[in-house]
Write a protein that holds these residues in place. Sequence first.
Motif, PDB file in Angstrom:
ATOM      1  N   ILE A 210       0.767  -1.184   0.104  1.00 30.16           N
ATOM      2  CA  ILE A 210      -0.084  -0.109   0.079  1.00 30.16           C
ATOM      3  C   ILE A 210       1.002   1.271  -0.025  1.00 30.16           C
ATOM      4  CG2 ILE A 210      -1.919   1.157   1.103  1.00 30.16           C
ATOM      5  CD1 ILE A 210      -2.473  -1.505   2.642  1.00 30.16           C
ATOM      6  N   LEU A 211       0.772   2.020  -1.032  1.00 28.20           N
ATOM      7  CA  LEU A 211       1.661   3.241  -1.326  1.00 28.20           C
ATOM      8  C   LEU A 211       0.529   4.448  -1.154  1.00 28.20           C
ATOM      9  CD1 LEU A 211       2.822   1.301  -3.664  1.00 28.20           C
ATOM     10  CD2 LEU A 211       4.582   2.813  -3.392  1.00 28.20           C
ATOM     11  N   ARG A 212       0.940   5.630  -0.704  1.00 25.94           N
ATOM     12  CA  ARG A 212       0.303   6.786  -0.629  1.00 25.94           C
ATOM     13  C   ARG A 212      -0.286   7.405  -1.667  1.00 25.94           C
ATOM     14  NH1 ARG A 212       1.080  11.087   4.065  1.00 25.94           N
ATOM     15  NH2 ARG A 212       2.555  10.094   4.816  1.00 25.94           N
ATOM     16  N   ALA A 213      -1.507   7.353  -1.924  1.00 30.86           N
ATOM     17  CA  ALA A 213      -2.229   8.000  -2.912  1.00 30.86           C
ATOM     18  C   ALA A 213      -2.350   9.482  -2.878  1.00 30.86           C
ATOM     19  CB  ALA A 213      -3.628   7.489  -3.154  1.00 30.86           C
ATOM     20  N   ALA A 214      -2.587  10.164  -3.815  1.00 35.05           N
ATOM     21  CA  ALA A 214      -2.530  11.607  -3.960  1.00 35.05           C
ATOM     22  C   ALA A 214      -3.389  12.169  -3.000  1.00 35.05           C
ATOM     23  CB  ALA A 214      -3.053  11.923  -5.455  1.00 35.05           C
ATOM     24  N   ALA A 215      -4.564  11.448  -2.892  1.00 35.70           N
ATOM     25  CA  ALA A 215      -5.575  12.066  -1.665  1.00 35.70           C
ATOM     26  C   ALA A 215      -5.149  11.990  -0.269  1.00 35.70           C
ATOM     27  CB  ALA A 215      -6.816  11.311  -1.699  1.00 35.70           C
ATOM     28  N   ASP A 216      -3.882  11.241  -0.010  1.00 39.02           N
ATOM     29  CA  ASP A 216      -3.410  10.868   1.315  1.00 39.02           C
ATOM     30  C   ASP A 216      -2.202  11.698   1.474  1.00 39.02           C
ATOM     31  OD1 ASP A 216      -5.214   8.922   1.857  1.00 39.02           O
ATOM     32  OD2 ASP A 216      -3.764   7.571   0.675  1.00 39.02           O
ATOM     33  N   THR A 218      -1.458  15.023   1.984  1.00 37.32           N
ATOM     34  CA  THR A 218      -1.524  16.046   3.245  1.00 37.32           C
ATOM     35  C   THR A 218      -1.779  15.335   4.430  1.00 37.32           C
ATOM     36  OG1 THR A 218      -4.036  16.359   2.855  1.00 37.32           O
ATOM     37  CG2 THR A 218      -2.259  17.892   1.419  1.00 37.32           C
ATOM     38  N   LYS A 219      -2.039  14.005   4.627  1.00 40.29           N
ATOM     39  CA  LYS A 219      -2.339  13.479   5.997  1.00 40.29           C
ATOM     40  C   LYS A 219      -1.132  13.268   6.578  1.00 40.29           C
ATOM     41  CE  LYS A 219      -6.304  11.322   4.014  1.00 40.29           C
ATOM     42  NZ  LYS A 219      -6.960  10.167   3.468  1.00 40.29           N
ATOM     43  N   THR A 220      -0.820  13.282   7.762  1.00 39.31           N
ATOM     44  CA  THR A 220       0.165  12.837   8.505  1.00 39.31           C
ATOM     45  C   THR A 220       0.276  11.301   8.454  1.00 39.31           C
ATOM     46  OG1 THR A 220      -1.216  12.285  10.697  1.00 39.31           O
ATOM     47  CG2 THR A 220      -0.269  14.593  10.568  1.00 39.31           C
TER      48      THR A 220
END
Lengths: 270, 270
Positions: A210-216, A218-220
Amino acid sequence: MARHGSLLALVLMGVMLAVAGAEEHAAELPRPLVIQLPSSTTEKTAADEAEAEARCASWRVAVEANNVLPWSAVPAECAAHVRRYVTGPAYRSDLELVAREASAYARSLAASASDRAADAWVFDVDETLLSNLPYYADHGYGLELFDHREFDRWVEKGEAPAIPSSLKLYKEVRDLGFKTFLLTGRSEGHQGVTVDNLKKQGFHDWDRLILRAAADRTKTATAYKSEKRKEMEAEGYKILGNSGDQWSDLLGYSMSARSFKLPNPMYYIP
Amino acid sequence: MARHGSLLALVLMGVMLAVAGAEEHAAELPRPLVIQLPSSTTEKTAADEAEAEARCASWRVAVEANNVLPWSAVPAECAAHVRRYVTGPAYRSDLELVAREASAYARSLAASASDRAADAWVFDVDETLLSNLPYYADHGYGLELFDHREFDRWVEKGEAPAIPSSLKLYKEVRDLGFKTFLLTGRSEGHQGVTVDNLKKQGFHDWDRLILRAAADRTKTATAYKSEKRKEMEAEGYKILGNSGDQWSDLLGYSMSARSFKLPNPMYYIP
Protein backbone atom coordinates in the motif's frame (compact mmCIF):
# COMPACT_ATOMS: atom_id res chain seq x y z
CA MET A 1 46.92 3.19 21.68
CA ALA A 2 46.64 6.22 19.39
CA ARG A 3 43.12 6.76 20.72
CA HIS A 4 44.33 6.70 24.31
CA GLY A 5 47.04 9.17 23.35
CA SER A 6 44.56 11.67 21.93
CA LEU A 7 42.24 11.14 24.91
CA LEU A 8 45.15 11.99 27.21
CA ALA A 9 45.81 15.11 25.13
CA LEU A 10 42.15 16.09 25.45
CA VAL A 11 42.21 15.56 29.22
CA LEU A 12 45.37 17.65 29.55
CA MET A 13 43.81 20.34 27.38
CA GLY A 14 40.74 20.16 29.60
CA VAL A 15 42.85 20.77 32.68
CA MET A 16 44.55 23.69 30.97
CA LEU A 17 41.25 25.21 29.91
CA ALA A 18 39.80 24.67 33.38
CA VAL A 19 42.77 26.53 34.89
CA ALA A 20 42.35 29.30 32.34
CA GLY A 21 38.63 29.47 33.10
CA ALA A 22 39.12 29.54 36.86
CA GLU A 23 41.45 32.47 36.46
CA GLU A 24 38.62 34.70 35.23
CA HIS A 25 37.02 34.41 38.66
CA ALA A 26 40.25 34.76 40.61
CA ALA A 27 42.14 37.66 39.15
CA GLU A 28 44.37 37.90 42.22
CA LEU A 29 46.04 34.60 41.41
CA PRO A 30 49.16 34.76 39.23
CA ARG A 31 48.35 34.07 35.60
CA PRO A 32 49.27 30.42 34.95
CA LEU A 33 51.62 29.51 32.16
CA VAL A 34 49.12 28.28 29.61
CA ILE A 35 50.19 27.78 26.04
CA GLN A 36 47.26 29.04 24.01
CA LEU A 37 46.79 26.66 21.13
CA PRO A 38 45.25 28.30 18.02
CA SER A 39 41.98 26.39 18.41
CA SER A 40 41.80 26.35 22.20
CA THR A 41 38.80 28.70 22.43
CA THR A 42 36.61 26.45 20.30
CA GLU A 43 38.16 23.13 21.32
CA LYS A 44 35.90 21.02 23.52
CA THR A 45 37.30 19.54 26.70
CA ALA A 46 37.13 15.80 27.35
CA ALA A 47 34.52 16.49 30.04
CA ASP A 48 32.42 18.49 27.56
CA GLU A 49 32.66 15.64 25.09
CA ALA A 50 31.65 13.06 27.69
CA GLU A 51 28.67 15.18 28.74
CA ALA A 52 27.59 15.69 25.14
CA GLU A 53 27.91 11.95 24.54
CA ALA A 54 25.68 11.27 27.57
CA ARG A 55 23.12 13.84 26.38
CA CYS A 56 23.09 12.33 22.88
CA ALA A 57 22.72 8.78 24.20
CA SER A 58 19.80 10.05 26.32
CA TRP A 59 18.34 11.84 23.31
CA ARG A 60 18.50 8.68 21.20
CA VAL A 61 16.80 6.54 23.88
CA ALA A 62 14.16 9.25 24.40
CA VAL A 63 13.44 9.26 20.65
CA GLU A 64 12.94 5.49 20.78
CA ALA A 65 10.54 5.85 23.73
CA ASN A 66 8.57 8.56 21.86
CA ASN A 67 9.51 11.20 24.42
CA VAL A 68 10.91 13.68 21.89
CA LEU A 69 8.54 15.11 19.31
CA PRO A 70 8.40 16.65 16.88
CA TRP A 71 11.97 17.05 15.71
CA SER A 72 13.14 18.18 12.31
CA ALA A 73 16.82 17.19 12.39
CA VAL A 74 19.36 15.49 14.60
CA PRO A 75 20.70 17.99 17.19
CA ALA A 76 23.99 19.39 15.87
CA GLU A 77 25.95 18.21 18.90
CA CYS A 78 24.68 14.66 18.30
CA ALA A 79 25.70 14.36 14.64
CA ALA A 80 28.82 12.31 15.42
CA HIS A 81 26.96 10.19 17.98
CA VAL A 82 24.24 9.27 15.47
CA ARG A 83 26.78 8.58 12.72
CA ARG A 84 28.74 6.25 15.01
CA TYR A 85 25.54 4.55 16.13
CA VAL A 86 24.03 3.81 12.71
CA THR A 87 27.35 2.79 11.14
CA GLY A 88 28.50 0.72 14.13
CA PRO A 89 27.45 -2.53 15.82
CA ALA A 90 24.88 -0.99 18.20
CA TYR A 91 22.30 -0.19 15.49
CA ARG A 92 22.58 -3.70 14.08
CA SER A 93 22.34 -5.19 17.58
CA ASP A 94 19.24 -3.09 18.34
CA LEU A 95 17.60 -4.10 15.04
CA GLU A 96 18.36 -7.76 15.69
CA LEU A 97 16.93 -7.71 19.21
CA VAL A 98 13.66 -6.15 18.05
CA ALA A 99 13.41 -8.72 15.24
CA ARG A 100 14.02 -11.56 17.70
CA GLU A 101 11.27 -10.27 20.02
CA ALA A 102 8.89 -9.97 17.06
CA SER A 103 9.81 -13.47 15.89
CA ALA A 104 9.21 -14.99 19.34
CA TYR A 105 5.81 -13.29 19.48
CA ALA A 106 4.87 -14.45 15.96
CA ARG A 107 5.83 -18.03 16.79
CA SER A 108 3.86 -17.94 20.05
CA LEU A 109 0.76 -16.84 18.10
CA ALA A 110 1.26 -19.53 15.48
CA ALA A 111 1.58 -22.19 18.18
CA SER A 112 -1.70 -21.21 19.85
CA ALA A 113 -3.99 -20.95 16.81
CA SER A 114 -4.63 -23.27 13.87
CA ASP A 115 -6.36 -20.91 11.45
CA ARG A 116 -4.17 -18.02 10.38
CA ALA A 117 -6.22 -16.93 7.35
CA ALA A 118 -7.30 -13.62 8.88
CA ASP A 119 -4.12 -12.88 10.81
CA ALA A 120 -2.06 -10.05 9.43
CA TRP A 121 1.31 -8.45 10.03
CA VAL A 122 1.99 -4.92 8.83
CA PHE A 123 5.47 -3.86 7.77
CA ASP A 124 6.64 -0.36 7.01
CA VAL A 125 9.23 -0.17 4.22
CA ASP A 126 11.87 2.56 4.69
CA GLU A 127 14.23 1.91 7.62
CA THR A 128 12.10 -1.17 8.40
CA LEU A 129 12.48 -3.60 5.50
CA LEU A 130 14.83 -1.50 3.36
CA SER A 131 17.65 0.69 4.59
CA ASN A 132 18.35 4.15 3.20
CA LEU A 133 21.68 4.40 5.01
CA PRO A 134 23.58 4.90 1.71
CA TYR A 135 21.45 8.00 1.12
CA TYR A 136 21.78 9.31 4.67
CA ALA A 137 25.54 8.71 4.59
CA ASP A 138 25.62 11.46 1.93
CA HIS A 139 23.31 13.71 3.95
CA GLY A 140 24.82 13.86 7.41
CA TYR A 141 22.85 10.90 8.84
CA GLY A 142 19.88 13.12 9.67
CA LEU A 143 21.83 16.28 10.46
CA GLU A 144 20.57 17.91 7.25
CA LEU A 145 16.93 18.87 6.95
CA PHE A 146 14.99 16.36 4.88
CA ASP A 147 15.03 17.12 1.15
CA HIS A 148 12.12 15.44 -0.63
CA ARG A 149 13.49 15.89 -4.15
CA GLU A 150 16.91 14.53 -3.28
CA PHE A 151 15.39 11.59 -1.44
CA ASP A 152 13.00 10.82 -4.31
CA ARG A 153 15.97 10.65 -6.67
CA TRP A 154 17.57 8.09 -4.34
CA VAL A 155 14.34 6.05 -4.11
CA GLU A 156 14.09 5.97 -7.91
CA LYS A 157 17.48 4.24 -8.10
CA GLY A 158 15.91 1.22 -6.38
CA GLU A 159 19.15 0.40 -4.62
CA ALA A 160 18.15 0.43 -0.96
CA PRO A 161 19.59 -2.70 0.71
CA ALA A 162 17.54 -5.01 2.91
CA ILE A 163 17.87 -4.81 6.67
CA PRO A 164 19.03 -8.43 7.21
CA SER A 165 17.20 -9.01 10.52
CA SER A 166 13.99 -7.65 8.98
CA LEU A 167 14.31 -9.87 5.91
CA LYS A 168 14.67 -12.89 8.20
CA LEU A 169 11.62 -11.82 10.23
CA TYR A 170 9.61 -11.11 7.09
CA LYS A 171 10.25 -14.60 5.73
CA GLU A 172 9.47 -16.21 9.07
CA VAL A 173 6.20 -14.29 9.48
CA ARG A 174 5.17 -15.33 5.95
CA ASP A 175 6.16 -18.95 6.57
CA LEU A 176 4.05 -18.94 9.75
CA GLY A 177 1.04 -18.08 7.59
CA PHE A 178 0.46 -14.43 8.39
CA LYS A 179 -0.85 -12.14 5.69
CA THR A 180 1.86 -9.56 5.10
CA PHE A 181 0.79 -6.02 4.34
CA LEU A 182 3.47 -3.55 3.37
CA LEU A 183 2.28 -0.09 4.31
CA THR A 184 4.59 2.69 3.20
CA GLY A 185 4.63 6.47 3.13
CA ARG A 186 6.16 6.31 -0.35
CA SER A 187 3.85 7.73 -3.00
CA GLU A 188 2.14 5.59 -5.64
CA GLY A 189 4.46 7.10 -8.24
CA HIS A 190 7.24 5.01 -6.71
CA GLN A 191 5.31 1.73 -6.94
CA GLY A 192 7.33 0.14 -9.75
CA VAL A 193 10.75 0.91 -8.35
CA THR A 194 9.66 -0.07 -4.84
CA VAL A 195 8.43 -3.47 -6.02
CA ASP A 196 11.68 -4.02 -7.95
CA ASN A 197 13.83 -2.88 -5.05
CA LEU A 198 12.02 -5.14 -2.56
CA LYS A 199 12.21 -8.19 -4.84
CA LYS A 200 15.87 -7.60 -5.67
CA GLN A 201 16.53 -7.59 -1.93
CA GLY A 202 14.74 -10.86 -1.27
CA PHE A 203 11.26 -9.73 -0.22
CA HIS A 204 8.65 -11.74 -2.10
CA ASP A 205 5.00 -12.79 -1.98
CA TRP A 206 3.55 -9.99 0.09
CA ASP A 207 -0.24 -9.89 0.12
CA ARG A 208 -0.47 -6.17 -0.46
CA LEU A 209 1.81 -3.19 -0.97
CA ILE A 210 0.00 0.00 0.00
CA LEU A 211 1.51 3.28 -1.16
CA ARG A 212 0.36 6.80 -0.48
CA ALA A 213 -2.23 7.99 -3.01
CA ALA A 214 -2.50 11.64 -4.07
CA ALA A 215 -5.50 12.03 -1.73
CA ASP A 216 -3.35 10.94 1.23
CA ARG A 217 -0.53 13.37 0.54
CA THR A 218 -1.52 16.00 3.10
CA LYS A 219 -2.33 13.54 5.88
CA THR A 220 0.09 12.79 8.67
CA ALA A 221 1.60 9.31 8.51
CA THR A 222 -0.28 8.49 11.71
CA ALA A 223 -3.63 9.37 10.11
CA TYR A 224 -2.89 7.78 6.72
CA LYS A 225 -1.61 4.54 8.22
CA SER A 226 -4.42 4.33 10.80
CA GLU A 227 -6.98 4.67 7.98
CA LYS A 228 -5.33 1.90 6.02
CA ARG A 229 -5.22 -0.37 9.07
CA LYS A 230 -8.89 0.34 9.69
CA GLU A 231 -9.66 -0.73 6.12
CA MET A 232 -7.80 -3.99 6.73
CA GLU A 233 -9.88 -4.58 9.86
CA ALA A 234 -13.08 -3.77 7.95
CA GLU A 235 -12.12 -6.52 5.48
CA GLY A 236 -11.93 -8.95 8.40
CA TYR A 237 -8.21 -9.02 9.07
CA LYS A 238 -6.83 -9.13 12.59
CA ILE A 239 -3.66 -7.07 12.79
CA LEU A 240 -1.52 -8.96 15.27
CA GLY A 241 1.90 -7.51 14.53
CA ASN A 242 3.22 -4.21 13.18
CA SER A 243 6.87 -3.40 12.54
CA GLY A 244 7.96 0.17 11.91
CA ASP A 245 10.80 2.58 12.64
CA GLN A 246 8.48 5.54 13.32
CA TRP A 247 5.92 5.84 16.09
CA SER A 248 3.60 7.16 13.36
CA ASP A 249 3.77 3.65 11.83
CA LEU A 250 2.42 2.20 15.07
CA LEU A 251 0.20 4.68 16.92
CA GLY A 252 -3.20 6.16 16.08
CA TYR A 253 -6.25 3.93 15.82
CA SER A 254 -6.81 0.35 14.63
CA MET A 255 -3.50 -0.33 16.33
CA SER A 256 -1.89 -3.73 16.11
CA ALA A 257 -2.13 -6.15 19.04
CA ARG A 258 1.63 -5.68 19.38
CA SER A 259 3.91 -3.13 17.80
CA PHE A 260 7.64 -3.36 17.22
CA LYS A 261 9.54 -0.09 17.08
CA LEU A 262 12.74 -0.42 15.07
CA PRO A 263 15.42 2.11 16.00
CA ASN A 264 15.84 5.24 13.89
CA PRO A 265 17.66 8.30 15.23
CA MET A 266 18.01 9.93 11.77
CA TYR A 267 14.57 11.37 11.11
CA TYR A 268 11.10 11.85 12.54
CA ILE A 269 7.83 11.55 10.62
CA PRO A 270 4.64 12.79 12.32
CA MET B 1 46.19 0.96 33.41
CA ALA B 2 45.23 -1.94 35.70
CA ARG B 3 42.01 -2.26 33.69
CA HIS B 4 43.94 -2.40 30.43
CA GLY B 5 46.20 -5.04 31.96
CA SER B 6 43.27 -7.26 32.88
CA LEU B 7 41.70 -6.62 29.47
CA LEU B 8 44.89 -7.87 27.85
CA ALA B 9 44.81 -10.93 30.11
CA LEU B 10 41.21 -11.56 29.07
CA VAL B 11 42.08 -11.25 25.38
CA LEU B 12 45.00 -13.65 25.78
CA MET B 13 42.79 -16.04 27.68
CA GLY B 14 40.26 -15.74 24.87
CA VAL B 15 42.87 -16.73 22.32
CA MET B 16 43.88 -19.67 24.50
CA LEU B 17 40.29 -20.79 24.91
CA ALA B 18 39.66 -20.44 21.19
CA VAL B 19 42.66 -22.64 20.48
CA ALA B 20 41.48 -25.16 23.08
CA GLY B 21 37.96 -25.09 21.59
CA ALA B 22 39.20 -25.51 18.03
CA GLU B 23 41.10 -28.58 19.11
CA GLU B 24 37.88 -30.46 19.89
CA HIS B 25 37.02 -30.34 16.20
CA ALA B 26 40.49 -31.13 14.96
CA ALA B 27 41.76 -34.05 16.99
CA GLU B 28 44.49 -34.80 14.46
CA LEU B 29 46.31 -31.56 15.34
CA PRO B 30 48.93 -31.80 18.09
CA ARG B 31 47.55 -30.67 21.43
CA PRO B 32 48.70 -27.06 21.95
CA LEU B 33 50.56 -26.08 25.07
CA VAL B 34 47.75 -24.35 26.95
CA ILE B 35 48.15 -23.59 30.61
CA GLN B 36 44.75 -24.31 32.10
CA LEU B 37 43.94 -21.62 34.63
CA PRO B 38 41.63 -22.79 37.41
CA SER B 39 38.75 -20.55 36.24
CA SER B 40 39.37 -20.77 32.50
CA THR B 41 36.27 -22.85 31.76
CA THR B 42 33.88 -20.27 33.23
CA GLU B 43 35.88 -17.13 32.38
CA LYS B 44 34.36 -15.01 29.62
CA THR B 45 36.53 -13.63 26.83
CA ALA B 46 36.71 -9.91 26.14
CA ALA B 47 34.80 -10.47 22.91
CA ASP B 48 32.05 -12.32 24.83
CA GLU B 49 31.84 -9.45 27.28
CA ALA B 50 31.61 -6.86 24.51
CA GLU B 51 28.87 -8.83 22.78
CA ALA B 52 26.93 -9.25 26.01
CA GLU B 53 27.27 -5.52 26.67
CA ALA B 54 25.87 -4.76 23.19
CA ARG B 55 22.99 -7.20 23.74
CA CYS B 56 22.18 -5.66 27.15
CA ALA B 57 22.29 -2.12 25.79
CA SER B 58 19.92 -3.26 23.04
CA TRP B 59 17.69 -4.97 25.58
CA ARG B 60 17.48 -1.81 27.69
CA VAL B 61 16.57 0.39 24.71
CA ALA B 62 14.03 -2.21 23.54
CA VAL B 63 12.43 -2.17 27.01
CA GLU B 64 12.13 1.63 26.79
CA ALA B 65 10.50 1.35 23.36
CA ASN B 66 8.03 -1.27 24.69
CA ASN B 67 9.42 -3.96 22.40
CA VAL B 68 10.08 -6.47 25.19
CA LEU B 69 7.11 -7.80 27.13
CA PRO B 70 6.31 -9.30 29.45
CA TRP B 71 9.50 -9.84 31.42
CA SER B 72 9.76 -11.00 35.00
CA ALA B 73 13.38 -10.17 35.84
CA VAL B 74 16.45 -8.58 34.29
CA PRO B 75 18.24 -11.17 32.08
CA ALA B 76 21.05 -12.71 34.15
CA GLU B 77 23.74 -11.63 31.67
CA CYS B 78 22.54 -8.03 31.97
CA ALA B 79 22.66 -7.76 35.76
CA ALA B 80 25.96 -5.84 35.77
CA HIS B 81 24.86 -3.64 32.85
CA VAL B 82 21.67 -2.62 34.63
CA ARG B 83 23.51 -2.01 37.92
CA ARG B 84 26.07 0.22 36.19
CA TYR B 85 23.30 2.05 34.34
CA VAL B 86 21.05 2.88 37.28
CA THR B 87 23.92 3.76 39.61
CA GLY B 88 25.84 5.77 37.01
CA PRO B 89 25.37 9.03 35.12
CA ALA B 90 23.38 7.59 32.18
CA TYR B 91 20.20 6.93 34.19
CA ARG B 92 20.29 10.42 35.66
CA SER B 93 20.94 11.91 32.21
CA ASP B 94 18.03 9.95 30.71
CA LEU B 95 15.70 11.05 33.53
CA GLU B 96 16.76 14.66 33.09
CA LEU B 97 16.19 14.66 29.34
CA VAL B 98 12.68 13.24 29.67
CA ALA B 99 11.86 15.83 32.35
CA ARG B 100 13.18 18.64 30.12
CA GLU B 101 11.00 17.46 27.21
CA ALA B 102 7.97 17.29 29.52
CA SER B 103 8.74 20.73 30.89
CA ALA B 104 9.05 22.27 27.41
CA TYR B 105 5.72 20.73 26.45
CA ALA B 106 4.01 21.94 29.65
CA ARG B 107 5.30 25.48 29.08
CA SER B 108 4.16 25.45 25.45
CA LEU B 109 0.65 24.50 26.60
CA ALA B 110 0.62 27.17 29.28
CA ALA B 111 1.69 29.79 26.75
CA SER B 112 -1.13 28.96 24.36
CA ALA B 113 -4.09 28.82 26.76
CA SER B 114 -5.32 31.18 29.46
CA ASP B 115 -7.70 28.92 31.37
CA ARG B 116 -5.94 25.95 32.91
CA ALA B 117 -8.69 24.95 35.36
CA ALA B 118 -9.54 21.68 33.60
CA ASP B 119 -6.00 20.80 32.48
CA ALA B 120 -4.48 17.88 34.30
CA TRP B 121 -1.13 16.12 34.51
CA VAL B 122 -0.92 12.57 35.83
CA PHE B 123 2.17 11.35 37.68
CA ASP B 124 2.97 7.83 38.68
CA VAL B 125 4.81 7.54 42.02
CA ASP B 126 7.38 4.70 42.18
CA GLU B 127 10.40 5.24 39.88
CA THR B 128 8.63 8.39 38.64
CA LEU B 129 8.42 10.83 41.58
CA LEU B 130 10.10 8.63 44.18
CA SER B 131 13.05 6.31 43.67
CA ASN B 132 13.24 2.84 45.17
CA LEU B 133 16.88 2.43 44.21
CA PRO B 134 17.93 1.87 47.86
CA TYR B 135 15.58 -1.13 47.92
CA TYR B 136 16.69 -2.46 44.54
CA ALA B 137 20.34 -2.04 45.51
CA ASP B 138 19.68 -4.77 48.11
CA HIS B 139 17.82 -6.95 45.58
CA GLY B 140 20.12 -7.17 42.57
CA TYR B 141 18.67 -4.15 40.72
CA GLY B 142 15.89 -6.23 39.22
CA LEU B 143 17.83 -9.48 38.89
CA GLU B 144 15.77 -11.03 41.70
CA LEU B 145 12.12 -11.82 41.13
CA PHE B 146 9.84 -9.22 42.69
CA ASP B 147 8.98 -9.98 46.32
CA HIS B 148 5.80 -8.15 47.35
CA ARG B 149 6.27 -8.64 51.11
CA GLU B 150 9.85 -7.43 51.08
CA PHE B 151 8.95 -4.44 48.92
CA ASP B 152 5.98 -3.56 51.16
CA ARG B 153 8.30 -3.50 54.17
CA TRP B 154 10.52 -1.03 52.29
CA VAL B 155 7.53 1.14 51.31
CA GLU B 156 6.39 1.26 54.95
CA LYS B 157 9.70 2.84 55.93
CA GLY B 158 8.72 5.92 53.92
CA GLU B 159 12.32 6.60 52.97
CA ALA B 160 12.21 6.59 49.18
CA PRO B 161 14.14 9.62 47.91
CA ALA B 162 12.78 12.02 45.30
CA ILE B 163 13.99 11.79 41.72
CA PRO B 164 15.40 15.33 41.49
CA SER B 165 14.44 16.00 37.85
CA SER B 166 10.90 14.79 38.57
CA LEU B 167 10.57 17.01 41.63
CA LYS B 168 11.59 20.00 39.51
CA LEU B 169 9.08 19.05 36.81
CA TYR B 170 6.35 18.45 39.37
CA LYS B 171 6.80 21.90 40.86
CA GLU B 172 6.88 23.53 37.43
CA VAL B 173 3.74 21.77 36.25
CA ARG B 174 1.95 22.87 39.45
CA ASP B 175 3.21 26.43 39.08
CA LEU B 176 1.92 26.49 35.50
CA GLY B 177 -1.56 25.77 36.89
CA PHE B 178 -2.09 22.15 35.93
CA LYS B 179 -4.10 19.94 38.21
CA THR B 180 -1.73 17.24 39.44
CA PHE B 181 -3.10 13.75 39.90
CA LEU B 182 -0.83 11.17 41.48
CA LEU B 183 -1.91 7.76 40.26
CA THR B 184 -0.05 4.88 41.88
CA GLY B 185 -0.19 1.11 41.94
CA ARG B 186 0.47 1.22 45.69
CA SER B 187 -2.46 -0.09 47.70
CA GLU B 188 -4.66 2.13 49.88
CA GLY B 189 -3.10 0.53 52.95
CA HIS B 190 0.06 2.52 52.14
CA GLN B 191 -1.74 5.86 51.91
CA GLY B 192 -0.38 7.39 55.13
CA VAL B 193 3.23 6.46 54.58
CA THR B 194 3.07 7.47 50.92
CA VAL B 195 1.74 10.93 51.80
CA ASP B 196 4.45 11.34 54.45
CA ASN B 197 7.18 10.09 52.12
CA LEU B 198 6.12 12.41 49.30
CA LYS B 199 5.89 15.46 51.57
CA LYS B 200 9.21 14.73 53.25
CA GLN B 201 10.76 14.66 49.77
CA GLY B 202 9.30 18.02 48.73
CA PHE B 203 6.13 17.03 46.87
CA HIS B 204 3.24 19.17 48.07
CA ASP B 205 -0.25 20.37 47.10
CA TRP B 206 -1.25 17.61 44.70
CA ASP B 207 -4.93 17.69 43.78
CA ARG B 208 -5.46 13.99 44.26
CA LEU B 209 -3.51 10.92 45.29
CA ILE B 210 -5.16 7.79 43.90
CA LEU B 211 -4.10 4.45 45.36
CA ARG B 212 -5.22 0.97 44.41
CA ALA B 213 -8.37 -0.09 46.26
CA ALA B 214 -9.05 -3.70 47.23
CA ALA B 215 -11.40 -3.97 44.23
CA ASP B 216 -8.57 -2.99 41.87
CA ARG B 217 -6.12 -5.54 43.20
CA THR B 218 -6.58 -8.14 40.47
CA LYS B 219 -6.59 -5.67 37.59
CA THR B 220 -3.54 -5.04 35.45
CA ALA B 221 -1.98 -1.65 35.98
CA THR B 222 -2.99 -0.74 32.42
CA ALA B 223 -6.66 -1.49 33.18
CA TYR B 224 -6.67 0.11 36.65
CA LYS B 225 -4.94 3.28 35.50
CA SER B 226 -7.04 3.59 32.34
CA GLU B 227 -10.21 3.37 34.48
CA LYS B 228 -8.96 6.10 36.78
CA ARG B 229 -8.03 8.34 33.84
CA LYS B 230 -11.47 7.77 32.36
CA GLU B 231 -13.03 8.90 35.66
CA MET B 232 -10.94 12.08 35.52
CA GLU B 233 -12.18 12.75 31.98
CA ALA B 234 -15.78 12.07 33.07
CA GLU B 235 -15.31 14.79 35.69
CA GLY B 236 -14.33 17.19 32.92
CA TYR B 237 -10.56 17.12 33.17
CA LYS B 238 -8.38 17.14 30.09
CA ILE B 239 -5.34 14.94 30.65
CA LEU B 240 -2.58 16.73 28.77
CA GLY B 241 0.48 15.13 30.31
CA ASN B 242 1.29 11.80 31.89
CA SER B 243 4.64 10.82 33.40
CA GLY B 244 5.40 7.22 34.26
CA ASP B 245 8.23 4.68 34.20
CA GLN B 246 6.02 1.82 32.96
CA TRP B 247 4.17 1.63 29.67
CA SER B 248 1.23 0.42 31.77
CA ASP B 249 1.18 3.91 33.31
CA LEU B 250 0.71 5.41 29.85
CA LEU B 251 -1.12 3.02 27.50
CA GLY B 252 -4.68 1.67 27.50
CA TYR B 253 -7.61 4.05 27.04
CA SER B 254 -8.27 7.65 28.07
CA MET B 255 -4.64 8.20 27.22
CA SER B 256 -2.97 11.51 27.82
CA ALA B 257 -2.39 13.94 24.94
CA ARG B 258 1.30 13.29 25.51
CA SER B 259 3.03 10.65 27.57
CA PHE B 260 6.51 10.72 29.03
CA LYS B 261 8.19 7.38 29.59
CA LEU B 262 10.82 7.58 32.32
CA PRO B 263 13.53 4.94 32.06
CA ASN B 264 13.30 1.79 34.18
CA PRO B 265 15.26 -1.34 33.30
CA MET B 266 14.69 -2.98 36.73
CA TYR B 267 11.15 -4.26 36.55
CA TYR B 268 8.11 -4.60 34.32
CA ILE B 269 4.48 -4.15 35.42
CA PRO B 270 1.76 -5.29 32.99
